[in-house]
Design an enzyme around this catalytic site. Structure first.
Site, short mmCIF file in Angstrom:
data_model
loop_
_atom_site.label_atom_id
_atom_site.label_comp_id
_atom_site.label_asym_id
_atom_site.label_seq_id
_atom_site.Cartn_x
_atom_site.Cartn_y
_atom_site.Cartn_z
N GLU A 40 1.19 -1.10 0.02
CA GLU A 40 0.14 0.10 0.08
C GLU A 40 0.79 1.20 -0.02
OE1 GLU A 40 -2.04 2.39 3.53
OE2 GLU A 40 -2.50 0.17 3.84
N LYS A 129 -10.45 -2.05 8.23
CA LYS A 129 -9.67 -1.81 9.20
C LYS A 129 -9.46 -1.61 10.33
CE LYS A 129 -5.87 1.92 8.14
NZ LYS A 129 -5.55 3.02 7.58
#
Length: 206
Positions: A40, A129
């Protein structure tokens, strides 16, 4: 492949906050060689979309490349155009989730409450998340998993390192986003490789 397939390879997401495009591929190679195939690039990094483009071009289907700190739904399309197939947010915004799904991406939005978690799943989130994980606990994950749809992946992010993954895994965490424990601006590929090896070893004991 879906999120669960990537996490089955190894349940770690490398967060490369602050990386520059000229560093991205070499650091990405160190991560993939260490067995961490989900990368990411936060959008508050220098030229993040260019880094995503270079990583996606280098790894193709060998790694899942995407963006973090995605705040604007409109960014999902330009991330997708660069080859980014993962969209991660720090906050609970169903609009970003819907935009990511419309662009064919895997969406892992940030949440901190049960209300946020259910709203994000309703919008189409592939996983959740838990952020900032420092403000929660493994007990929170265990309690949430008792009420969320069966199989919902929760990934704690924030303060996760090799030595503290075990209680989260025992509570049911599907994986982790790893920031400073795997990359800080200026880290060489060799430094990242060493950090990645330590995390992989820590995960095996979790």
């Amino acid at each position: 492949m879906g999120l669960k397939d990537w996490l089955a390879r190894r349940p770690l997401v490398a967060i490369l906050r602050g990386i520059r495009p000229d560093e991205a591929v070499a650091v990405g190679e160190a991560l993939v060689e260490a067995g961490i195939p989900v990368i990411e690039v936060p959008l508050n990094s220098p030229e993040p979309v260019e880094s995503i483009r270079r990583l996606a071009a280098r790894f193709g289907d060998a790694a899942l490349i995407g963006a973090g700190t995605v705040l604007d739904p409109a960014d999902c399309a330009r991330i997708a155009a660069a080859g980014g197939r993962l969209v991660v947010t720090p906050h609970a915004d169903p609009e970003v989730v819907r935009a990511a799904k419309a662009a064919g991406q895997i969406a892992v939005p940030g949440f901190f409450t049960a209300a946020e978690a259910f709203a994000l799943l309703k919008a189409g989130a592939d996983g959740l998340k838990l952020f900032p994980a420092e403000g929660a606990s493994p007990a929170v994950v265990k309690a949430l998993l008792a009420v969320l749809p069966k199989g919902t992946p929760i990934l704690p992010v924030g303060g996760i390192e090799a030595g503290n993954m075990a209680p989260w895994r025992a509570a049911g965490a599907a994986g982790f986003g790893i920031g400073g424990a795997i990359y800080r601006p200026g880290d060489t590929p060799a430094v990242v490789a060493a950090k990645a090896a330590g995390l992989v070893a820590g995960l095996s004991g979790a």
